[in-house]
Motif scaffolding. Structure first.
Motif, PDB file in Angstrom:
ATOM      1  N   GLU A 122      -9.733 -15.312   5.199  1.00  0.00           N
ATOM      2  CA  GLU A 122     -11.168 -15.167   4.963  1.00  0.00           C
ATOM      3  C   GLU A 122     -11.453 -14.011   4.012  1.00  0.00           C
ATOM      4  N   HIS A 123     -10.755 -12.901   4.189  1.00  0.00           N
ATOM      5  CA  HIS A 123     -10.966 -11.746   3.311  1.00  0.00           C
ATOM      6  C   HIS A 123     -10.619 -12.086   1.867  1.00  0.00           C
ATOM      7  N   LEU A 161     -13.167 -14.571   0.270  1.00  0.00           N
ATOM      8  CA  LEU A 161     -14.393 -13.920  -0.180  1.00  0.00           C
ATOM      9  C   LEU A 161     -14.196 -13.197  -1.510  1.00  0.00           C
ATOM     10  N   ARG A 164     -21.525 -15.761   7.161  1.00  0.00           N
ATOM     11  CA  ARG A 164     -20.929 -15.139   8.344  1.00  0.00           C
ATOM     12  C   ARG A 164     -20.682 -13.657   8.123  1.00  0.00           C
ATOM     13  N   ASP A 165     -20.238 -13.312   6.911  1.00  0.00           N
ATOM     14  CA  ASP A 165     -19.967 -11.906   6.618  1.00  0.00           C
ATOM     15  C   ASP A 165     -21.256 -11.090   6.628  1.00  0.00           C
ATOM     16  N   LYS A 220     -22.266  -8.019   9.252  1.00  0.00           N
ATOM     17  CA  LYS A 220     -22.647  -6.684   8.794  1.00  0.00           C
ATOM     18  C   LYS A 220     -24.010  -6.300   9.337  1.00  0.00           C
TER      19      LYS A 220
END
Length: 361
Positions: free
Chosen positions: A90-91, A94, A174-175, A179
């Motif tokens: 996922e990281h 992105l 989602r990110d 946050k």
């Protein structure tokens, strides 16, 4: 198995690696056996893609290594497993998928190389590298059908698919939600959430100072769109070196956000200041602190006005028309100021890092 592995790939590995019958897999999944058969056939046909084939081979080794015992041969016990976990995928998604959304961008993968690169066509007819990613992550993206090949051979180019764009939107949502939950704010779907996302705008004297929100475009940066324009003589409005300087500032800016939530306050540059905000650099990893220093030095070199347009357009990816309205400039003047800022930014990097420099991947 990692949580990101598609259901069809799980059924394919269970059938080919473990020999489980399709009817048994169908009973476990609660579906018809023909559904399992179509999933297995689809995965089998996709093994012509080198990334998909490598991903399935590594997942097979990963399963064998996870279930090995002390009685197994050392070769089985020591099998290297190049399989990223869910958080890593996922990281990296992105970071990589937005680059692939840019016009003319592809992911180039060479045989027997541990890294894949994202390259983008430039206005002068060449290409520039914008990101680097581990091949294992690229294999996972291909297995999830986020990227698809355009050719065959020793160097294969992949483009982002519709499924990849949809996945990017979900990951960004989602990110942002995560946050905002950490910060205690209510969720907003379209605003860019990062240091300097909110700033004071006192352009309207009849109203009190209002809170504005930065917008973040995943399609492409304003710099890339402007680089495709040509002047009256037919030459590109921005040179490759100027675009590279803007991309270098953007990459440093993104690196500066990694690590801690207590990061540099960039609002000072939006109002003509050059001082770091409170808590800048506190609890930040070394690589993020170094990136913050490079961004601060670059914006300080540009000075008021030029640093404002560079931060908005290169880092926050704000459109030129929006920047002109917020700064009170006349129409179509922003691109001229941005080009001047990029010329000075390129000179700054040439003097401090050297031509080309080590950035971009």
């Amino acid at each position: 198995m990692p949580a990101w592995v598609p259901e069809g790939a799980l059924h394919y590995l269970a059938h080919t690696e473990l020999g489980q019958p399709m009817r048994e897999l169908a009973r476990s999944a609660g579906c018809h056996a023909s559904t399992i058969m179509r999933q297995i056939r689809r995965i089998e046909t996709r093994r012509d893609d080198p990334l998909v084939d490598a991903a399935l081979r590594h997942l097979g080794k990963f399963r064998a290594a996870k279930h090995c015992s002390k009685e197994d041969p050392p070769m089985v016990q020591d099998t290297p497993c190049k399989v990223p976990d869910e958080a890593t995928l996922e990281h990296e998604a992105l970071r990589i998928l937005p680059r692939l959304c840019e016009t003319g961008a592809v992911l180039a993968v060479a045989a027997d190389m541990e890294k894949a690169v994202v390259v983008r066509d430039t206005a002068s007819g060449g290409s520039t590298r914008t990101a680097v990613v581990d091949t294992a992550v690229a294999q996972a993206m291909a297995l999830k059908d986020w990227i698809a090949p355009t050719n065959s051979g020793r160097i294969i180019r992949y483009f982002i698919t519709t499924a990849g764009r949809n996945a990017l939107q979900r990951l960004i949502g989602r990110d942002r939600a995560g946050k905002r939950a950490d910060r205690g704010f209510a969720e907003a779907q379209t605003a860019f959430d990062g240091p300097g996302a909110d700033w004071e705008d006192g352009s309207d004297p009849a109203c009190e100072t209002r809170r504005q929100r930065m917008r973040y475009s995943v399609a492409e940066s304003p710099l890339v769109a402007l680089s495709r324009r040509r002047d009256r003589s037919g030459k590109p409005f921005l040179t490759d070196a100027q675009v590279h300087a803007g991309e270098r500032l953007r990459e440093d800016f993104e690196l500066a956000q990694m690590g801690s939530r207590i990061t540099q306050n960039w609002q000072g540059f939006l109002t003509g200041g050059t001082q770091a905000g409170p808590g800048a650099g506190a609890g930040v990893p070394d690589h993020a602190r170094a990136a913050q220093s490079r961004v601060t030095a670059a914006l300080s070199h540009l000075g008021p006005g030029l640093s404002d347009v560079a931060l908005r357009c290169c880092c926050y990816l704000e459109g030129l028309e929006t920047t002109e309205k917020r700064l009170g400039w006349s129409a179509r003047s922003g691109k001229i100021v941005l080009r001047i800022a990029l010329m000075r930014l390129r000179r700054h990097y040439d003097e401090t890092i050297g031509p080309g420099g080590p950035m971009i991947g």
